[in-house]
Design an enzyme around this catalytic site. Sequence first.
Site, PDB file in Angstrom:
ATOM      1  CB  ALA A   1      67.723  36.191  62.428  1.00 38.74           C
TER       2      ALA A   1
ATOM      3  N   GLY B   1      69.023  40.092  58.461  1.00 42.78           N
ATOM      4  CA  GLY B   1      68.677  39.252  57.319  1.00 42.78           C
ATOM      5  C   GLY B   1      67.226  39.406  56.918  1.00 42.78           C
ATOM      6  CG  ASP B   2      62.682  40.199  58.728  1.00 49.68           C
ATOM      7  OD1 ASP B   2      62.005  39.425  58.021  1.00 49.68           O
ATOM      8  OD2 ASP B   2      62.217  41.208  59.282  1.00 49.68           O
ATOM      9  CB  ALA B   3      65.982  44.498  57.182  1.00 45.31           C
TER      10      ALA B   3
END
Length: 136
Positions: A23, A26-28
């Site tokens: 995550a 994934g956020d980046a």
Amino acid sequence: MDTNLFLFAPAKDPGQLNPLVLAYMGDAVFEMAVRQYVVSRPNHRPNHLHREAVKFVSAKAQARSLQALMEHLTTEETDIVKRGRNAKSGTIPKNADVLDYRHSTAFECLIGYLYYTKRFDRLGQLLGLILTEPGR
């Protein structure tokens, strides 16, 4: 395309990484995809870019995006989403309810997993469904 955008691969196989690590990445990756999308649109005033990006990257927006994608996911992708949703982050969201926060984490986990497994075509396909969704 069989290369990462950056030089460093994860220390473990992506399937063995903690869902919160997926995550985190994934956020980046999602943030960069959203920024590329809003810059592709005609209005480039900084405040406008930020307001448009927030429509996609808030916990509530990511939870909605995950819901929209669920019918398109494979069994493997659904399992990754479940791992991300059930991960215990140890933090309490400030600007989102807990359910949106968990679904947002699940969404980011999926994005991180697809990125680290180098499934760039699939990642692009799913991001395309979200970013070009009518009504955004």
